[in-house]
Design an enzyme around this catalytic site. Structure first.
Site, PDB file in Angstrom:
ATOM      1  N   SER A 186       0.849  -1.189   0.000  1.00 18.50           N
ATOM      2  CA  SER A 186       0.000   0.000   0.000  1.00 18.50           C
ATOM      3  C   SER A 186       0.885   1.238   0.000  1.00 18.50           C
ATOM      4  O   SER A 186       2.039   1.174   0.407  1.00 18.50           O
ATOM      5  CB  SER A 186      -0.880   0.038   1.253  1.00 18.50           C
ATOM      6  N   GLY A 187       0.311   2.357  -0.441  1.00 19.40           N
ATOM      7  CA  GLY A 187       1.061   3.615  -0.411  1.00 19.40           C
ATOM      8  C   GLY A 187       0.940   4.404  -1.696  1.00 19.40           C
ATOM      9  O   GLY A 187       1.743   5.313  -1.959  1.00 19.40           O
ATOM     10  N   ASP A 233      -8.246   3.384  -8.690  1.00 20.54           N
ATOM     11  CA  ASP A 233      -7.415   2.213  -8.400  1.00 20.54           C
ATOM     12  C   ASP A 233      -8.063   0.976  -9.020  1.00 20.54           C
ATOM     13  O   ASP A 233      -9.261   0.750  -8.826  1.00 20.54           O
ATOM     14  CB  ASP A 233      -7.328   1.974  -6.888  1.00 20.54           C
ATOM     15  N   GLU A 281      -0.726   6.765  -2.647  1.00 15.40           N
ATOM     16  CA  GLU A 281      -0.896   8.209  -2.528  1.00 15.40           C
ATOM     17  C   GLU A 281       0.419   8.901  -2.153  1.00 15.40           C
ATOM     18  O   GLU A 281       0.452  10.103  -1.896  1.00 15.40           O
ATOM     19  CB  GLU A 281      -1.964   8.526  -1.471  1.00 15.40           C
ATOM     20  N   ASP A 313      -8.197   8.770  -9.681  1.00 21.14           N
ATOM     21  CA  ASP A 313      -7.880   7.829  -8.603  1.00 21.14           C
ATOM     22  C   ASP A 313      -8.732   6.570  -8.691  1.00 21.14           C
ATOM     23  O   ASP A 313      -9.210   6.057  -7.688  1.00 21.14           O
ATOM     24  CB  ASP A 313      -8.025   8.462  -7.214  1.00 21.14           C
ATOM     25  N   ASN A 366      -3.853   3.385  -8.419  1.00 23.40           N
ATOM     26  CA  ASN A 366      -3.713   4.580  -9.250  1.00 23.40           C
ATOM     27  C   ASN A 366      -2.251   4.889  -9.553  1.00 23.40           C
ATOM     28  O   ASN A 366      -1.367   4.590  -8.752  1.00 23.40           O
ATOM     29  CB  ASN A 366      -4.320   5.792  -8.530  1.00 23.40           C
TER      30      ASN A 366
END
Ligand SMILES: [Ca+2]
Ligand SMILES: [Ca+2]
Length: 582
Positions: A196-197, A320, A199, A318, A276
């Site tokens: 995760s990450g 994803d 952003e 965004d 994203n």
């Protein structure tokens, strides 16, 4: 962004944990048992109740004729002051329930009495950067171990009898924005995880590790231009450097694999969705930006990408593409096919040939998709509505604001759908909402949000945001829908008893008729339900369990939508149900 991600977490009470434990001889489920999980209704050994993650149980003792009598057996509290979103799916094995909690905790409860056997609290640093609440979605079990990922980007294996640490491996640099919330996937003797990450300008990756030692076997970056590894050696870059990215942008390209993957023993591929591209501001990164917002078919032995299908090329909203890709077999135009389906955040439901990634069909499962007028079945690409891409910003001011639907929280977000082998329908927990979105200037800085965008989420219907929808994957038609006032944010379960279960933020676990969508039963759990329900057989009776505890991305990022539901109480309870004894 008006709000910094790091401020969401606040201070946390940290508990200590044992750092080492003696090696225990393997006892418990093998890789083969886990691959066979869907065929053994007496246990729940994996996230999704089988490697395909169809969330379908062959049990039917509990069914449409008696579900109205379903009552609680016990409720077990996760305790303490750490509440927030409880998005976990429990596992059940050998008379025990293993369930993860918010703030990277793992609990073992007696499956008959609810008595807590042990609890593990990860020692989290203050500076962790989860974008969207301190959630965890579940553990994996293998042999004597129960394994889960933590918010500081570690993978931890605990002795399932005692909760003592067997191994603990760093999977990413939390100070660069890496974190982890997905349930690990067991394939043979490997434990396979995403990251995760997205952003924070990280690079998405899938890692396969030795389940006994935690040592890395292979890694596969999801942004083209980055190098993969196998047994400590280079194993080829993903894609072709600079084919769909300019300059060095692939080094901060996003594509996080934050929901984990599914596995098909038949093709020996793991299927991972990717998030994203970074930054959100699409004008700063020309090209398709492979392999972001895609589904990847990856060889489970070598980590080589066998195929990819990109749902949102050059994403600017965004969207994803992490949603679970669920394998299923069906006949299309009289021809038996090995398929897989994904309900994408962008509002379209995709059916692909899972052997080669070729698009079979794509249909809308939400009220509105302003960004595209359908998907071109020949090219596989969306028919973009160019005016709906947020405008390019100037050097100091934001670009043109557009109203886009779905919102970035998605036609469907993380919450997993279910597929019934009886009805042939997918049950999709979806939401109808839009957003004002605009772009802003941004430059990459390690450990800082990498968006270059702002947004406000807005409702688009008077009577609902959430909608549980039964989708026929052969026709692309919605067979029935149940509308919910608040956004749906929990997973779905379906059974041979012709039932569909899901939870609501208003606190109910609900049961529906799988064929008609009629609501048959509900139970108030005391907090919003954003976990994924399971069912199993124990002592000749059928049980149902779900986590209750409101949280997740909606209260953090939902804007005026979240305000509507701010009265929901927090919580952290494992609820277990069955029919009364005759
Ligand atoms: Ca099973
Ligand atoms: Ca994202």
């Amino acid at each position: 962004m008006k709000r910094r991600f790091s401020t969401i977490i606040g201070s946390m009470a940290l508990a200590s944990a044992a750092l080492s434990a003696p090696v225990v001889a393997a006892d418990g489920p093998s890789g083969a048992d886990i691959a066979n999980d869907a065929q053994t209704p007496g246990d729940v050994l994996s996230y999704g109740m089988g490697p395909w993650q169809q969330r379908f149980s062959s049990l039917d003792k509990l069914n449409t004729t008696n579900v109205t009598k379903l009552v609680p057996v016990f409720a077990a509290s996760l305790g303490g002051e750490k509440q927030r979103g409880q998005e976990s799916q429990p596992l059940v094995y050998d008379g025990m329930i293993y369930v993860t909690g918010s703030y990277s905790r793992l609990f073992a409860f007696d499956a008959r009495t609810g008595e807590k056997k042990w609890e593990y609290n990860a020692r989290l640093p203050d500076a962790i950067m989860p974008c969207c609440d301190v959630v965890n979605r579940g553990a994996a079990i293998h042999g004597n171990k129960v394994i889960f990922a933590t918010l500081d980007a570690h993978l931890v294996a605990l002795d399932r009898h005692t909760g003592k640490v067997i191994w603990n491996k760093k999977t990413g640099d939390y100070q660069a924005g890496y974190s982890a919330t997905a349930a690990p996937l067991i394939v043979g003797n490997k434990v396979i995880v995403g990251n995760s990450g997205g952003e924070f300008g990280i690079v998405g990756e899938v890692q396969a590790r030795d389940v006994e030692t935690g040592e890395l076997i292979w890694s596969r970056p999801t942004v083209e231009g980055n190098m993969g590894t196998l047994n400590g050696k280079d194993n080829g870059i993903s894609g072709k450097t600079n084919a769909t990215w300019t300059g060095d942008l692939y080094k901060t390209g996003g594509g996080a694999t934050w929901l984990g993957g599914t596995y098909d023993p038949g093709t020996n591929m793991v299927y991972f969705g990717t998030g994203n591209p970074g930054p959100w501001n699409s004008h700063l990164r020309p090209g398709d930006n492979l392999y972001t917002a895609s589904t990847l078919g990856i060889d489970a032995d070598t980590g080589v990408i066998k195929w990819h299908y990109q749902t949102t090329p050059h994403d600017g909203w965004d969207f994803d593409g992490v949603n679970e890709f669920v394998p299923f077999d069906a006949s299309i135009n009289g021809k038996p096919m090995k398929l897989g389906a994904k309900a994408d955040r962008n509002g379209y439901f995709y059916v692909l040939d899972r052997t080669n990634g070729k698009l079979v069909s794509a249909n809308k499962f939400v009220m509105q998709t302003t960004w595209a007028n359908g998907i071109n079945l020949k090219t596989g690409r969306p028919n973009y509505v160019d005016d709906n891409r947020p405008g390019a910003p100037g050097t100091a001011d934001k670009g043109k604001v557009v109203f886009a639907s779905p919102s970035f929280l998605g036609g469907k977000n993380w919450m997993p759908m279910a597929y019934s082998q009886d009805t042939g329908l997918f049950y999709i927990p979806s939401n109808d909402w839009g957003m004002d979105i605009w772009n802003e200037p941004i430059a990459y800085k390690k450990g800082a949000a990498f968006l270059g965008a702002g947004f406000t989420i807005k409702p688009i219907a008077e009577d609902h945001i959430g909608a549980l929808r039964a989708m026929d994957p052969k026709t692309g038609k919605i067979v029935w829908e149940y509308k919910n006032k608040a956004p749906l944010w929990g997973g779905v379960l379906t059974t041979h008893g012709n039932l569909v279960f899901t939870g609501t933020p208003e606190g109910f676990l609900k049961a529906f008729d799988a064929k008609s969508g009629q609501e048959l039963w509900k139970f108030q759990t005391g907090s919003g339900v954003v976990g994924s329900p399971i069912t199993w057989e124990q002592d000749g009776e059928q049980y149902v369990a779900v986590m209750s505890g409101w949280g997740g991305a909606v209260p953090l990022w939902g804007g005026e939508v979240a305000k509507t539901f701010k009265e929901i109480s927090q919580g952290g309870m494992l609820w277990v149900f069955k029919l009364p004894k005759q």
